[in-house]
Design a protein around this motif. Structure first.
Motif, PDB file in Angstrom:
ATOM      1  N   ILE A  76       3.696  11.947  75.985  1.00  0.00           N
ATOM      2  CA  ILE A  76       2.574  12.642  76.638  1.00  0.00           C
ATOM      3  C   ILE A  76       2.005  11.792  77.763  1.00  0.00           C
ATOM      4  CG2 ILE A  76       0.238  13.553  76.266  1.00  0.00           C
ATOM      5  CD1 ILE A  76       1.160  14.013  73.288  1.00  0.00           C
ATOM      6  N   ASP A  77       1.858  10.499  77.498  1.00  0.00           N
ATOM      7  CA  ASP A  77       1.389   9.589  78.550  1.00  0.00           C
ATOM      8  C   ASP A  77       2.355   9.586  79.725  1.00  0.00           C
ATOM      9  OD1 ASP A  77      -0.280   7.163  79.454  1.00  0.00           O
ATOM     10  OD2 ASP A  77       1.774   6.392  79.448  1.00  0.00           O
ATOM     11  N   PHE A  78       3.653   9.653  79.423  1.00  0.00           N
ATOM     12  CA  PHE A  78       4.716   9.766  80.425  1.00  0.00           C
ATOM     13  C   PHE A  78       4.697   8.600  81.410  1.00  0.00           C
ATOM     14  CE2 PHE A  78       7.361  12.196  83.499  1.00  0.00           C
ATOM     15  CZ  PHE A  78       8.297  12.672  82.602  1.00  0.00           C
ATOM     16  N   GLY A  79       4.075   7.501  80.993  1.00  0.00           N
ATOM     17  CA  GLY A  79       3.953   6.365  81.892  1.00  0.00           C
ATOM     18  C   GLY A  79       2.937   6.565  82.991  1.00  0.00           C
ATOM     19  N   LEU A  80       2.227   7.703  82.962  1.00  0.00           N
ATOM     20  CA  LEU A  80       1.304   8.029  84.047  1.00  0.00           C
ATOM     21  C   LEU A  80       0.015   7.224  83.954  1.00  0.00           C
ATOM     22  CD1 LEU A  80       1.826  11.897  84.108  1.00  0.00           C
ATOM     23  CD2 LEU A  80       2.992  10.136  85.446  1.00  0.00           C
ATOM     24  N   GLY A  81      -0.349   6.797  82.734  1.00  0.00           N
ATOM     25  CA  GLY A  81      -1.509   5.926  82.610  1.00  0.00           C
ATOM     26  C   GLY A  81      -1.254   4.591  83.283  1.00  0.00           C
ATOM     27  N   ASP A  82      -0.058   4.024  83.051  1.00  0.00           N
ATOM     28  CA  ASP A  82       0.302   2.767  83.705  1.00  0.00           C
ATOM     29  C   ASP A  82       0.455   2.958  85.214  1.00  0.00           C
ATOM     30  OD1 ASP A  82       0.358   0.875  81.598  1.00  0.00           O
ATOM     31  OD2 ASP A  82       2.217   1.731  80.883  1.00  0.00           O
ATOM     32  N   SER A  96      -5.735  13.874  89.580  1.00  0.00           N
ATOM     33  CA  SER A  96      -5.870  15.235  89.041  1.00  0.00           C
ATOM     34  C   SER A  96      -4.503  15.815  88.696  1.00  0.00           C
ATOM     35  CB  SER A  96      -6.581  16.137  90.048  1.00  0.00           C
ATOM     36  OG  SER A  96      -7.924  15.754  90.218  1.00  0.00           O
ATOM     37  N   SER A  97      -3.534  15.580  89.568  1.00  0.00           N
ATOM     38  CA  SER A  97      -2.183  16.073  89.302  1.00  0.00           C
ATOM     39  C   SER A  97      -1.605  15.432  88.047  1.00  0.00           C
ATOM     40  CB  SER A  97      -1.275  15.779  90.506  1.00  0.00           C
ATOM     41  OG  SER A  97      -1.756  16.412  91.663  1.00  0.00           O
ATOM     42  N   LEU A  98      -1.829  14.120  87.905  1.00  0.00           N
ATOM     43  CA  LEU A  98      -1.332  13.418  86.724  1.00  0.00           C
ATOM     44  C   LEU A  98      -2.036  13.886  85.452  1.00  0.00           C
ATOM     45  CD1 LEU A  98      -1.010   9.761  88.117  1.00  0.00           C
ATOM     46  CD2 LEU A  98       0.671  11.607  88.124  1.00  0.00           C
ATOM     47  N   PHE A  99      -3.328  14.202  85.573  1.00  0.00           N
ATOM     48  CA  PHE A  99      -4.083  14.700  84.416  1.00  0.00           C
ATOM     49  C   PHE A  99      -3.492  16.009  83.902  1.00  0.00           C
ATOM     50  CE2 PHE A  99      -7.197  17.791  82.933  1.00  0.00           C
ATOM     51  CZ  PHE A  99      -7.719  17.147  81.828  1.00  0.00           C
ATOM     52  N   TRP A 100      -3.255  16.946  84.813  1.00  0.00           N
ATOM     53  CA  TRP A 100      -2.741  18.250  84.389  1.00  0.00           C
ATOM     54  C   TRP A 100      -1.327  18.129  83.839  1.00  0.00           C
ATOM     55  CZ3 TRP A 100      -6.207  21.514  83.283  1.00  0.00           C
ATOM     56  CH2 TRP A 100      -7.384  21.599  84.027  1.00  0.00           C
ATOM     57  N   LEU A 101      -0.556  17.195  84.379  1.00  0.00           N
ATOM     58  CA  LEU A 101       0.790  16.985  83.853  1.00  0.00           C
ATOM     59  C   LEU A 101       0.727  16.427  82.428  1.00  0.00           C
ATOM     60  CD1 LEU A 101       3.835  16.923  84.204  1.00  0.00           C
ATOM     61  CD2 LEU A 101       3.622  14.695  85.333  1.00  0.00           C
ATOM     62  N   SER A 102      -0.121  15.427  82.194  1.00  0.00           N
ATOM     63  CA  SER A 102      -0.267  14.861  80.843  1.00  0.00           C
ATOM     64  C   SER A 102      -0.778  15.895  79.851  1.00  0.00           C
ATOM     65  CB  SER A 102      -1.229  13.668  80.873  1.00  0.00           C
ATOM     66  OG  SER A 102      -0.667  12.574  81.546  1.00  0.00           O
ATOM     67  N   SER A 103      -1.761  16.689  80.284  1.00  0.00           N
ATOM     68  CA  SER A 103      -2.313  17.719  79.397  1.00  0.00           C
ATOM     69  C   SER A 103      -1.268  18.765  79.050  1.00  0.00           C
ATOM     70  CB  SER A 103      -3.522  18.383  80.062  1.00  0.00           C
ATOM     71  OG  SER A 103      -4.551  17.452  80.292  1.00  0.00           O
ATOM     72  N   SER A 146      -7.246  13.065  77.398  1.00  0.00           N
ATOM     73  CA  SER A 146      -8.048  11.857  77.635  1.00  0.00           C
ATOM     74  C   SER A 146      -7.265  10.746  78.334  1.00  0.00           C
ATOM     75  CB  SER A 146      -8.576  11.314  76.297  1.00  0.00           C
ATOM     76  OG  SER A 146      -7.503  10.975  75.428  1.00  0.00           O
ATOM     77  N   ASN A 147      -5.988  10.946  78.545  1.00  0.00           N
ATOM     78  CA  ASN A 147      -5.114   9.879  79.032  1.00  0.00           C
ATOM     79  C   ASN A 147      -5.542   9.308  80.382  1.00  0.00           C
ATOM     80  OD1 ASN A 147      -2.782   8.220  79.149  1.00  0.00           O
ATOM     81  ND2 ASN A 147      -1.759   9.746  80.410  1.00  0.00           N
ATOM     82  N   GLN A 148      -5.792  10.158  81.374  1.00  0.00           N
ATOM     83  CA  GLN A 148      -6.110   9.667  82.712  1.00  0.00           C
ATOM     84  C   GLN A 148      -7.521   9.083  82.800  1.00  0.00           C
ATOM     85  OE1 GLN A 148      -4.208   9.234  85.570  1.00  0.00           O
ATOM     86  NE2 GLN A 148      -2.613   9.556  84.039  1.00  0.00           N
ATOM     87  N   HIS A 149      -8.442   9.590  82.002  1.00  0.00           N
ATOM     88  CA  HIS A 149      -9.787   9.007  81.994  1.00  0.00           C
ATOM     89  C   HIS A 149      -9.737   7.562  81.490  1.00  0.00           C
ATOM     90  CE1 HIS A 149     -10.683  13.289  82.217  1.00  0.00           C
ATOM     91  NE2 HIS A 149     -11.895  12.966  82.649  1.00  0.00           N
ATOM     92  N   LEU A 150      -8.959   7.312  80.443  1.00  0.00           N
ATOM     93  CA  LEU A 150      -8.813   5.951  79.936  1.00  0.00           C
ATOM     94  C   LEU A 150      -8.075   5.068  80.941  1.00  0.00           C
ATOM     95  CD1 LEU A 150      -7.901   6.773  76.221  1.00  0.00           C
ATOM     96  CD2 LEU A 150     -10.069   5.873  77.067  1.00  0.00           C
ATOM     97  N   ALA A 151      -7.101   5.639  81.665  1.00  0.00           N
ATOM     98  CA  ALA A 151      -6.360   4.869  82.670  1.00  0.00           C
ATOM     99  C   ALA A 151      -7.277   4.425  83.804  1.00  0.00           C
ATOM    100  CB  ALA A 151      -5.209   5.704  83.217  1.00  0.00           C
ATOM    101  N   LEU A 152      -8.207   5.288  84.206  1.00  0.00           N
ATOM    102  CA  LEU A 152      -9.143   4.920  85.267  1.00  0.00           C
ATOM    103  C   LEU A 152     -10.088   3.812  84.804  1.00  0.00           C
ATOM    104  CD1 LEU A 152      -9.996   8.430  86.773  1.00  0.00           C
ATOM    105  CD2 LEU A 152      -8.694   6.598  87.866  1.00  0.00           C
ATOM    106  N   LEU A 153     -10.474   3.832  83.553  1.00  0.00           N
ATOM    107  CA  LEU A 153     -11.303   2.751  83.019  1.00  0.00           C
ATOM    108  C   LEU A 153     -10.523   1.438  83.003  1.00  0.00           C
ATOM    109  CD1 LEU A 153     -13.067   4.609  80.056  1.00  0.00           C
ATOM    110  CD2 LEU A 153     -14.095   3.917  82.234  1.00  0.00           C
TER     111      LEU A 153
END
Length: 502
Positions: A76-82, A96-103, A146-153
């Motif tokens: 699900i993370d697909f490496g997009l958080g990193d 935003s694009s990465l968020f919708w992809l992860s979701s 929640s993946n991209q929100h945590l990545a931004l933090l």
């Protein structure tokens, strides 16, 4: 609104090398590890209570589903958080694009797992597994949200805030799980706990991170990040499957109770050693990414960080191995003594996983996730062969095989990861050689002391005596013989800095 916009803008500032990067990374790492161990205390506390309320079979049933689906969060993370953390420059539209992809991936994985739940029950010949798998799928939808929100933090190095979210969420899950066990819901207590934790993490991430997703916009940079993510997820999913293959194999050939003993040994190890290493991966890769244009500085910071980490974690793993049986009985009760024997073996992995676990810092910081994926394939092959070799000897054989695998792969993993920036085997040995020698010697000395002197003592006395003896042996070798004191100085300066800012 203006203040919020300015706050959101901080998440999208370009990566730049700064003079206080090392201090920020160290403070973030210390905060993360302290909070992670707080989280670990909660996890172990829950295991202590639940082990007395539930049967080993209950743990075994849930462990089978957990390990079969352990790859899902990484997919699900697909490496997009990193990708979000590592990228030197990124925009709100791209995230935003990465968020919708992860979701979307999270929802798809949840549907697939739910649909496969009858198949899981059929393979393991236990109908209870169908409902466990079906309801466990809820966590995957929450993770994607929640993946991209945590990545931004992580990108802004707010590791303490992330740790606070995790520990509060874990506490909520523990309360729900124990309550369900007290009221007689059996293995459902172990199912409800991660669902509650995932829900609280998602809510907490959205509350702490002010950014909100907009419509997806796919451009060349987004495609580049997805390609980067593909390499990351290639390693991550492979590594996750490899970590789960031991329990998958044991579940196929041995009773659920055997898997339950092994799973609780892994739980105690994860929450004392492995979870800290996993948490520091996010700190290390985020900090070193800011040095990707300066290889010399990257090598220097990496060596200092690895040396300090090994100085404290390796002896901890040695002490855990020596005291594992008494500690397990003290925490979980006499019926879990078999898990203690397994933990005494598994804990030795921590000595070598300190080194092996830091490879991701290098792969991601220099943008070579493709090499990380390649190494993941090598790791998978070696570990699967090791598990198959140990399987005829039961859980003990599998545990020994995994320790030998970590020993074999530790230094080669960093030599391969560091090759693009001039890091090789000699570099690794210089950074962690004294600590490794000291930890192995301390473990051997501790086992000798237990078998020759402390055999007739109570468990608590054996634990205290062994801990003190192992620590003395370790410091005598590492500090006395090799004169390694820099990690102590670093730790002292951090404590002084933290106290000075109060």
């Amino acid at each position: 609104m203006t203040g919020m916009a300015e706050g959101v803008g901080a998440y999208f500032e370009d990566h730049k090398e700064s003079r206080n990067l090392g201090r920020l990374a160290l403070r973030g790492g210390i905060a993360s590890v302290v909070m992670q161990y707080g989280n670990g205390v909660l996890q172990i506390g829950a295991a202590v209570v639940l082990a007395r309320l539930l049967a080993p079979e209950d743990f075994g049933l849930v462990a089978i589903v957990t390990v079969l689906t352990s790859f899902a969060p990484l997919l699900i993370d697909f490496g997009l958080g990193d990708a979000t953390t590592q990228r030197s420059r990124i925009t709100q539209n791209q995230v935003s694009s990465l968020f919708w992809l992860s979701s979307g991936i999270g929802l798809a994985v949840a549907v697939v797992v739910a649909a496969c739940s009858p198949l899981i029950a059929w393979i393991y010949r236990d109908p209870r597994l169908a409902d466990i798998a079906f309801y466990s799928a809820i966590t995957f939808v929450l993770f994607g949200a929640s993946n991209q929100h945590l990545a931004l933090l992580r990108r802004t190095m707010q590791f303490a805030r992330i740790a606070q979210i995790q520990i509060v969420s874990t506490l909520a899950g523990v309360v729900v799980g124990i309550s369900a066990a007290v009221y007689g819901y059996g293995y459902w207590a172990l199912v409800l706990r991660p669902i509650t934790t995932s829900l609280c993490i998602a809510v907490g991430a959205w509350l702490v991170c002010e950014w909100r997703p907009g419509p997806p916009v796919v451009d060349g940079d987004v495609k580049s990040m997805v390609r980067f993510g593909l390499h990351v997820v290639g390693f991550s999913v492979t590594y996750s499957v490899v970590r789960a293959v031991d329990r998958i194999a044991l579940g196929l050939f041995y009773r659920p109770a055997e898997v339950g003993y092994y799973q609780n040994a892994i739980t105690l190890y994860d929450n004392s050693i492995f979870s800290a290493l996993a948490q520091l991966h996010t700190v290390g890769s985020a900090a070193l990414s800011k040095l990707q244009s300066n290889p010399a500085a990257l090598r220097q910071k990496y060596e200092a960080a690895l040396s300090a980490l090994a100085f404290f974690v390796m002896p901890t793993a040695a002490v855990l191995s020596v005291t594992a049986q008494d500690l397990t009985v003290l925490l979980l009760g006499e019926k879990w003594r078999a898990a203690g024997i397994l933990l005494s073996i598994i804990a030795l992995r921590g000595i070598f996983q300190v080194v092996e676990g830091s490879q991701g810092w290098l792969h991601l910081s220099i943008g070579r996730a493709d090499r990380w994926r390649n190494w993941g394939i090598v790791t998978a092959i070696v570990q699967v062969v090791a598990v198959l070799g140990g399987l005829p000897f039961g859980a003990t054989g599998v545990a020994v095989a995994l320790v030998l695998t970590s020993l074999l792969l530790a230094i080669p993993s960093i030599s391969y990861a560091g090759r693009p920036v001039g890091i090789g085997a000699a570099f690794v040995i210089r950074a962690v050689g004294p600590q490794m020698i000291g930890a192995i010697s301390a473990a051997a000395a501790g086992w000798w002391l237990q078998s020759t002197t402390l055999d007739d003592c109570s468990g608590f006395v054996r634990m205290l005596s062994s801990t003190g003896f192992c620590t003395l042996i370790y410091l005598s070798i590492v500090v006395g013989l090799f004169r390694l004191t820099d990690p102590i100085k670093v730790a002292g300066s951090i404590v002084q800095d933290l106290l000075g800012n109060r």
